[in-house]
Design an enzyme around this catalytic site. Structure first.
Site: not given
Length: 503
Positions: A152-154
């Site tokens: 996940p890149c958030q």
């Protein structure tokens, strides 16, 4: 005598739910609507339809072991799989996936609908290396060829709070790296957003910084990636990376992502070899366009959301390739409201795509005010089916969930063509035929995003000593250059002497 459930055809179920028969078949295939296939026909029940109408979907698929069968030659495991765009690309190159790891319920239905025989696990923190092997159907001594994942890149997004490794989602990348080091695949792939290149280990939100605030050493840009590199190299992996625009690999979309290639033999794989260029430079064909992507697709058969009338009044004034700045100046304030006074180019507002260019980066919803994406000619957002074409999913790939769910899955995916380029690079290295990209090729809008340039700059900013490996490489390069210059000087001298003798 027991109660016999009322059996419904797809047509009858479609009328009750209020969707098309095609959509009902997709729901049945992915398990969101309970039913079974009888020959070529799908059947469901009145009770299953009522559950779907009440709860939105049947229970998501449980974690499962891979179905028994022959173990393929090139074995791959997928983590943070999403809708499997990256995996499909590696499959096209010749890899075979034995397992997917995905916690999102809707994505799990999508994976089950398209790859029902592979193993599947959910929470990556709940499984150790031994259990992952078991779910993939692998023996303890079976070689794992490739592990791929886009954590996940958030936490690294330039638009977010950038909490970095102190964010649970940021820790997902560390969990994935630790699994790589524990499971020891021959190759590993890490995909992430551009923000990873500058993400610190720790980030203090601007609102919490007082007048005397001084950044902690861990808050320097690039600290997170530097830490990841250190872990992988200490584990014996050679690592190369760059920021790649997917359009350079035949994807009809301008989309930039960091791709890290890790090799257990300690060697660095060359950067990905492009297949296209923006202006037919480097003897490569021109970028593929939106028109190429949507060729043969019936625009009337797509599922799409709608723009509010307040926005449509402006879209009716815009042609293909235009955005809010092409409106009459007197309408700018009405079109953007308070956002008109914000900084930046605001290029995401009121965008109509251009038939003759790649699409912009697909986002998780084409109807959000600051990132809306309109069809080049019709007054509507791109459809789910058009989204899938631009990301290069096969037309028969089933996406489960609501329209919003499907947009999100596709928008979050890695384009298939970029995944295929990754697969080709790994296979070429295995075959000992590693091909290098053209010198000075512009992989993205930014310079200095490859591992050598990036690390030299980041170490300088952080006040660290130059990387010993980099210093050795520079020394060897200087020695070769000096030897070449000396040889050329000697050759010129001999030639001059011969000329004098002949005279």
């Amino acid at each position: 005598m027991g109660h016999i459930p009322e059996v419904l055809t797809t047509k009858e179920a479609a009328e009750k739910i209020g969707v098309s028969e095609q959509r009902v078949r997709a729901l049945l295939r992915c398990g969101a609507l309970e039913g079974r296939q009888a020959g070529k026909q799908w059947l469901t029940t009145e009770a299953a339809v009522q559950i779907y109408l009440r709860d939105g979907a049947a229970n998501p698929p449980e974690d499962r072991r891979r179905a028994p069968g022959k173990i393929p030659k090139l074995k791959a495991l997928s983590f943070f799989s999403g809708a499997m765009g990256l995996d499909l690309g590696l499959e096209k190159a010749g890899m075979h996936f034995l397992l997917a790891c995905e916690i999102d319920k809707t994505c799990r239905r999508t994976i089950t609908a398209n790859r029902p025989d592979i193993g599947m696990i959910g929470d990556i923190w709940k499984y150790d290396a031994r259990q992952i092997r078991e779910y993939a159907g692998l023996r303890p001594d079976d070689e794992i060829d490739v592990m791929v994942g886009g954590p996940p890149c958030q936490a690294f997004s330039t638009a977010g709070a950038r909490r970095g490794f102190h964010d649970e989602r940021g820790n997902a990348i560390l969990r994935y790296v630790n699994l790589i080091l524990e499971m020891r695949p021959r190759f590993a792939v890490i995909e992430n957003v551009r923000g990873l290149l500058s993400a610190p280990m720790v980030h203090t939100p601007h609102a919490e910084r007082g007048p005397d605030w001084v950044p902690d050493p861990e808050e320097r840009p690039g600290g997170a990636l530097m830490h990841i590199l250190g872990l992988l190299r200490a584990g014996g992996y050679g690592v190369s990376f760059n920021l790649y625009n997917a359009a350079n690999f035949g994807v009809p979309q301008s989309r930039e992502r960091v791709i890290m290639l890790c090799s257990r033999d300690g060697q660095k794989l060359p950067h990905l070899v492009p297949t296209h260029s923006q202006n037919e430079s480097f003897d490569l064909p021109k970028w593929r366009t939106l028109r190429d992507a949507l060729e043969g697709l019936d625009p009337a058969a797509g599922d799409h959301e709608e723009f509010p009338e307040a926005r449509l009044r402006f879209y009716r004034l815009l042609g293909p390739g235009q955005y809010w700045k092409h409106l009459p100046k007197k309408l700018h304030r009405a079109a953007l409201g308070g956002s008109l006074d914000a900084g930046g180019g605001k290029t995401g507002f009121l965008r109509r795509l251009d038939w003759n260019k790649p699409s912009c980066t697909l986002v998780t919803s084409p109807t959000m005010p600051a990132t809306d994406i309109c069809h080049p000619e019709e007054n509507r957002p791109l459809s789910v089916q058009e989204y899938a074409r631009i990301q290069q999913f096969p037309d028969d790939w089933v996406f489960c969930g609501s329209i919003a769910d499907r947009y999100k899955q596709i928008g979050n995916a890695v384009p298939v063509g970029l995944g295929e380029a990754v697969g080709r690079a790994i296979l070429a290295h295995i075959a000992g035929k590693g091909k290098r990209p053209p010198a000075e090729y512009p992989f993205s809008r930014y310079k200095g995003t490859d591992e050598i340039s990036w690390e030299a700059r980041t170490r300088a900013v952080m006040g660290l000593d130059p990387d010993p490996g980099t210093s050795k490489r520079k020394s060897k390069r200087k020695a070769r250059q000096a030897a070449t210059a000396k040889a050329k000087t000697r050759q010129i001298s001999l030639g001059f002497a011969a000329d004098m003798e002949a005279a």
